[in-house]
Write a protein that holds these residues in place. Structure first.
Motif, PDB file in Angstrom:
ATOM      1  N   GLY A   1      -1.106 -11.653  19.760  1.00 34.24           N
ATOM      2  CA  GLY A   1       0.247 -12.162  19.938  1.00 34.24           C
ATOM      3  C   GLY A   1       1.134 -11.884  18.747  1.00 34.24           C
ATOM      4  N   ARG A   2       2.356 -12.385  18.836  1.00 31.94           N
ATOM      5  CA  ARG A   2       3.357 -12.113  17.813  1.00 31.94           C
ATOM      6  C   ARG A   2       4.259 -13.338  17.646  1.00 31.94           C
ATOM      7  NH1 ARG A   2       8.492  -9.475  17.449  1.00 31.94           N
ATOM      8  NH2 ARG A   2       8.629  -7.989  15.726  1.00 31.94           N
ATOM      9  N   ILE A   3       4.589 -13.667  16.386  1.00 32.32           N
ATOM     10  CA  ILE A   3       5.509 -14.756  16.082  1.00 32.32           C
ATOM     11  C   ILE A   3       6.688 -14.176  15.313  1.00 32.32           C
ATOM     12  CG2 ILE A   3       5.856 -16.900  14.799  1.00 32.32           C
ATOM     13  CD1 ILE A   3       2.891 -17.476  15.109  1.00 32.32           C
ATOM     14  N   SER A   4       7.905 -14.542  15.709  1.00 30.67           N
ATOM     15  CA  SER A   4       9.081 -14.059  14.986  1.00 30.67           C
ATOM     16  C   SER A   4      10.014 -15.218  14.655  1.00 30.67           C
ATOM     17  CB  SER A   4       9.825 -12.992  15.798  1.00 30.67           C
ATOM     18  OG  SER A   4      10.203 -13.481  17.064  1.00 30.67           O
ATOM     19  N   VAL A   5      10.611 -15.117  13.483  1.00 26.93           N
ATOM     20  CA  VAL A   5      11.591 -16.092  12.996  1.00 26.93           C
ATOM     21  C   VAL A   5      12.895 -15.334  12.815  1.00 26.93           C
ATOM     22  CG1 VAL A   5      12.163 -17.728  11.177  1.00 26.93           C
ATOM     23  CG2 VAL A   5       9.773 -17.387  11.831  1.00 26.93           C
ATOM     24  N   GLN A   6      13.933 -15.707  13.539  1.00 30.02           N
ATOM     25  CA  GLN A   6      15.140 -14.902  13.614  1.00 30.02           C
ATOM     26  C   GLN A   6      16.165 -15.197  12.525  1.00 30.02           C
ATOM     27  OE1 GLN A   6      15.459 -12.247  15.659  1.00 30.02           O
ATOM     28  NE2 GLN A   6      13.336 -12.715  16.147  1.00 30.02           N
TER      29      GLN A   6
ATOM     30  N   VAL B   1       5.754 -24.730  10.130  1.00 26.12           N
ATOM     31  CA  VAL B   1       5.364 -24.665  11.545  1.00 26.12           C
ATOM     32  C   VAL B   1       4.719 -23.313  11.844  1.00 26.12           C
ATOM     33  CG1 VAL B   1       6.240 -24.614  13.917  1.00 26.12           C
ATOM     34  CG2 VAL B   1       7.105 -26.318  12.301  1.00 26.12           C
ATOM     35  N   VAL B   2       5.309 -22.229  11.347  1.00 27.45           N
ATOM     36  CA  VAL B   2       4.748 -20.895  11.577  1.00 27.45           C
ATOM     37  C   VAL B   2       3.366 -20.775  10.948  1.00 27.45           C
ATOM     38  CG1 VAL B   2       5.050 -18.438  11.128  1.00 27.45           C
ATOM     39  CG2 VAL B   2       7.012 -19.815  11.795  1.00 27.45           C
ATOM     40  N   ARG B   3       3.225 -21.273   9.737  1.00 24.82           N
ATOM     41  CA  ARG B   3       1.918 -21.199   9.070  1.00 24.82           C
ATOM     42  C   ARG B   3       0.854 -21.956   9.855  1.00 24.82           C
ATOM     43  NH1 ARG B   3       2.002 -22.068   2.712  1.00 24.82           N
ATOM     44  NH2 ARG B   3       0.043 -20.969   2.981  1.00 24.82           N
ATOM     45  N   GLN B   4       1.231 -23.082  10.438  1.00 24.99           N
ATOM     46  CA  GLN B   4       0.268 -23.844  11.227  1.00 24.99           C
ATOM     47  C   GLN B   4      -0.109 -23.091  12.506  1.00 24.99           C
ATOM     48  OE1 GLN B   4      -1.173 -26.862  10.142  1.00 24.99           O
ATOM     49  NE2 GLN B   4      -2.559 -26.181  11.758  1.00 24.99           N
TER      50      GLN B   4
ATOM     51  N   ALA C   1       5.744 -12.106   2.277  1.00 24.51           N
ATOM     52  CA  ALA C   1       4.453 -11.425   2.340  1.00 24.51           C
ATOM     53  C   ALA C   1       3.378 -12.202   1.586  1.00 24.51           C
ATOM     54  CB  ALA C   1       4.581 -10.013   1.771  1.00 24.51           C
ATOM     55  N   LEU C   2       3.709 -12.712   0.416  1.00 29.20           N
ATOM     56  CA  LEU C   2       2.747 -13.499  -0.353  1.00 29.20           C
ATOM     57  C   LEU C   2       2.405 -14.802   0.358  1.00 29.20           C
ATOM     58  CD1 LEU C   2       4.266 -12.958  -3.906  1.00 29.20           C
ATOM     59  CD2 LEU C   2       2.065 -12.100  -3.102  1.00 29.20           C
ATOM     60  N   LEU C   3       3.378 -15.394   1.025  1.00 26.72           N
ATOM     61  CA  LEU C   3       3.176 -16.665   1.706  1.00 26.72           C
ATOM     62  C   LEU C   3       2.129 -16.543   2.803  1.00 26.72           C
ATOM     63  CD1 LEU C   3       4.284 -19.621   1.969  1.00 26.72           C
ATOM     64  CD2 LEU C   3       5.895 -18.715   3.662  1.00 26.72           C
ATOM     65  N   TYR C   4       2.156 -15.431   3.542  1.00 23.93           N
ATOM     66  CA  TYR C   4       1.270 -15.294   4.695  1.00 23.93           C
ATOM     67  C   TYR C   4       0.047 -14.417   4.444  1.00 23.93           C
ATOM     68  CZ  TYR C   4       4.899 -17.578   7.397  1.00 23.93           C
ATOM     69  OH  TYR C   4       5.794 -18.502   7.869  1.00 23.93           O
ATOM     70  N   LEU C   5       0.145 -13.484   3.500  1.00 25.79           N
ATOM     71  CA  LEU C   5      -0.959 -12.548   3.283  1.00 25.79           C
ATOM     72  C   LEU C   5      -1.737 -12.817   2.006  1.00 25.79           C
ATOM     73  CD1 LEU C   5       0.748  -9.204   4.372  1.00 25.79           C
ATOM     74  CD2 LEU C   5      -0.378 -10.939   5.772  1.00 25.79           C
ATOM     75  N   GLY C   6      -1.238 -13.712   1.159  1.00 24.89           N
ATOM     76  CA  GLY C   6      -1.964 -14.045  -0.057  1.00 24.89           C
ATOM     77  C   GLY C   6      -1.629 -13.131  -1.215  1.00 24.89           C
ATOM     78  N   PRO C   7      -2.199 -13.411  -2.393  1.00 25.66           N
ATOM     79  CA  PRO C   7      -1.788 -12.724  -3.618  1.00 25.66           C
ATOM     80  C   PRO C   7      -2.377 -11.330  -3.814  1.00 25.66           C
ATOM     81  CG  PRO C   7      -3.491 -14.334  -4.105  1.00 25.66           C
ATOM     82  CD  PRO C   7      -3.158 -14.501  -2.654  1.00 25.66           C
TER      83      PRO C   7
ATOM     84  N   LEU D   1       5.288 -11.822  12.479  1.00 24.68           N
ATOM     85  CA  LEU D   1       3.855 -11.731  12.230  1.00 24.68           C
ATOM     86  C   LEU D   1       3.195 -11.214  13.513  1.00 24.68           C
ATOM     87  CD1 LEU D   1       3.570 -15.270  10.621  1.00 24.68           C
ATOM     88  CD2 LEU D   1       3.588 -13.110   9.382  1.00 24.68           C
ATOM     89  N   TRP D   2       2.474 -10.117  13.399  1.00 21.70           N
ATOM     90  CA  TRP D   2       1.864  -9.466  14.554  1.00 21.70           C
ATOM     91  C   TRP D   2       0.347  -9.606  14.418  1.00 21.70           C
ATOM     92  CZ3 TRP D   2       3.414  -3.736  15.983  1.00 21.70           C
ATOM     93  CH2 TRP D   2       2.971  -3.446  17.262  1.00 21.70           C
ATOM     94  N   GLY D   3      -0.246 -10.255  15.403  1.00 21.85           N
ATOM     95  CA  GLY D   3      -1.676 -10.493  15.362  1.00 21.85           C
ATOM     96  C   GLY D   3      -2.429  -9.736  16.437  1.00 21.85           C
TER      97      GLY D   3
END
Length: 338
Positions: A250-255, A138-141, A190-196, A245-247
């Motif tokens: 906006g910002r998304i956080s998973v607690q 869901v966060v990735r989407q 970090a790899l999941l969201y920012l890549g290798p 994740l800070w863009g």
């Protein structure tokens, strides 16, 4: 090579670890698509205690379990430094493998195991259960949809209080230490969201010379286009399991990112300039999701997102963090603000 398929994978377990008893064996038993047939230990009585509780036949010795023709796949919850030997033996015996993390102590060893599995058409999964929890999809989407604009930075933190002195995490002889046991969660995030293509800009490890393991640490990573990641991990802290994740907008956080109980309904917080939203998702058992992914990969060749190149990339990054880290001994560290 495509995976060797089995109609209903029959699973054997190599070792009677606490994580197996607490979470993975109940998840295996709850899944109708797999069958638990045997549990092996070097201690016969321990194997018998586990099978009395979870089912299957007790087996004395890991080799004897791998010789069984009624075992299609094995789950490996052994101490980290035993993974390479027994994953290699299992693959050479023609068994699919689900292994607790880390898959191997080094990237070179991880790559060799991945290559062997591919050559033999066998599934090899590292049990990073959080990757199978739907909250991260869901966060990735949300990120892909531009909800927080262009991603600028990521922070990920995973830590918990000190365990019993006898805990396996404090034993260097079996691969203990915070980086490979706990730090890998923020690293994989970090790899999941920012890549290798991540560079280690700085790192430190808090080392306990008496026990010979690191108790915690941090890493600063840099990625393409100036995106950064700040990772913190340890096993001498109050509990924390979250990332944000800070863009640009906006910002998304998973607690409760890494170890949510199966009854927990995840809450994803989305902050933007003019409003804050909280998305509550259905509760989910991520250990059950790992078992389902493993079974699907064997029976239908369904890609689970847990294996192959991503496992090796993660191991390479962990190696670089370790190699570049400033090591601070326990006695040199302050404990409070005065």
């Amino acid at each position: 090579m495509s995976a060797v398929k089995a109609a209903r994978p029959r699973i054997g377990v190599l070792g009677c670890a606490a994580i197996a008893a607490r979470r993975m064996l109940p998840a295996i038993n709850a899944n109708p698509d797999v069958e638990l047939v045997a549990i092996a230990s070097r201690d016969r009585e321990k194997a018998e205690r586990f099978t009395a509780r979870f089912g299957g036949e007790p087996v004395t010795g890991y080799d004897r379990l791998l010789e069984r023709e009624d075992v299609d796949a094995v789950y490996v919850p052994l101490p980290a430094l035993l993974h390479v030997e027994w994953i290699d033996r299992a693959l050479r015996a023609g068994k699919h493998v689900l292994a607790e993390k880390p898959l191997a102590p080094t990237a070179k060893e991880a790559a060799a195991l991945v290559s062997l599995a591919e050559e033999r058409g066998l599934v090899l999964l590292e049990s990073f259960m959080f990757l199978c929890h739907s909250q991260h999809a869901v966060v990735r989407q949300l990120v892909a949809d531009g909800v927080i604009g262009d991603l600028r930075t990521l922070t990920a933190e995973f830590a918990f209080p000190a365990k019993s002195p006898a805990d396996i995490r404090y034993r260097p002889d079996v691969g203990g230490g915070a980086l490979t046991d706990i730090g890998v969660y923020p690293v994989r995030t970090a790899l999941l969201y920012l890549g290798p293509e991540l560079e280690v800009l700085g790192a430190w490890l808090h080392h306990d010379a008496g026990r010979g393991v690191d108790l915690g640490g941090a890493a600063l990573l840099g990625g393409p286009d100036g995106v950064s990641a700040n990772l913190i991990f340890g096993m001498e802290h109050s509990y924390r399991s979250r990332y944000a994740l800070w863009g640009s907008s906006g910002r998304i956080s998973v607690q409760w990112a890494y170890t949510p109980p199966p009854t927990h309904s995840p809450v994803i917080r989305v902050e933007r300039q003019d409003r804050v939203e909280e998305l509550t998702l259905p509760a989910e058992d991520q250990f059950g999701a790992v078992v389902s992914a493993f079974a699907a990969r064997i029976t239908r060749g369904v890609f689970s997102g847990l294996e192959g190149e991503s496992v090796v990339t993660q191991a390479e990054l962990v190696d670089r963090i370790r190699d570049n880290a400033v090591v601070r001994p326990l006695e040199a560290r302050g404990t409070r603000v005065r």
